[in-house]
Motif scaffolding. Structure first.
Motif: not given
Length: 211
Positions: A66-75
């Motif tokens: 239930g926990r989101i532990g990572a995010e990314v911005t893609v260019t």
């Protein structure tokens, strides 16, 4: 986490770039491991996706407990990416590659023309370019039977039927799929639980090309 990770002292990759195809609901264990392991071995990690005309898009990992532990911005737009810029290509697990094979306007009788699928066709047609898949990420190969037919692979148990229907030969170890399979320039891993050995094997296969 930004789109790129792992550069040398002057901002350039020491040994080259590894392109990772990614979308929403990616596997966060693999993501975090990739960002540590490959830069530590001199490779810059570059995340690629279809940006739908935007300068960047922000994606979140598939939640664990239930926990989101990572995010990314893609260019980096996968549709215009030059395959020659990369020493290797990785497909991240979880549901990201299912999303990447989406095409807005499919046509009867026409092969999948999603930007990530077209990029994958260029990758597998490039001699010596190592492509790595893990867990669910063979889903992107399943978008075009010509990419997978006759290839020896492993994958998560719940996509065995998808892989076999696309012509892949799933390798077994007893009543389990094999943990790791190398078939020419394609390296496949079973699931995130063996991501460490997958990454070590992938690096070893990369180094064989430029030994």
């Amino acid at each position: 986490m930004t789109a790129d990770a792992g550069t040398g002292i002057f901002g350039e990759p020491v040994r080259g770039r590894i392109g990772v195809l990614i979308e929403e609901h990616f596997d966060q264990t693999e993501f975090l491991k990739f960002n540590d392991f490959f830069p530590a071995h001199g490779y810059q990690v570059v995340y690629l996706s279809h940006l739908w005309g935007n300068p960047s898009l922000h994606f979140r990992a598939n939640p664990d407990d239930g926990r989101i532990g990572a995010e990314v911005t893609v260019t980096t737009e996968v549709e215009t990416a030059d395959i020659r810029d990369y020493r290797g290509i990785l497909l991240i697990g979880a549901y990201a590659t299912d999303r990447l094979r989406y095409q807005a306007n499919p046509r009867k009788g026409q092969p999948n023309m999603a930007p990530a699928v077209r990029f994958l066709r260029r990758a597998v047609a490039t001699p010596g370019l190592k492509t790595g898949t893990i867990c669910h990420s063979l889903w992107l190969f399943c978008a075009d039977r010509s990419l997978l037919a006759g290839r020896r692979v492993t994958c998560a148990h719940n996509i065995i039927c998808d892989v076999e229907n696309a012509g892949g030969e799933v390798v077994y170890d007893g009543d389990q799929t094999a943990e790791l399979v190398i078939d020419g320039d394609l390296i496949s891993g079973k699931h995130p639980g063996m991501v460490d050995s997958f990454m070590r094997t992938y690096i070893a296969e990369l180094e064989k090309v430029h030994a």
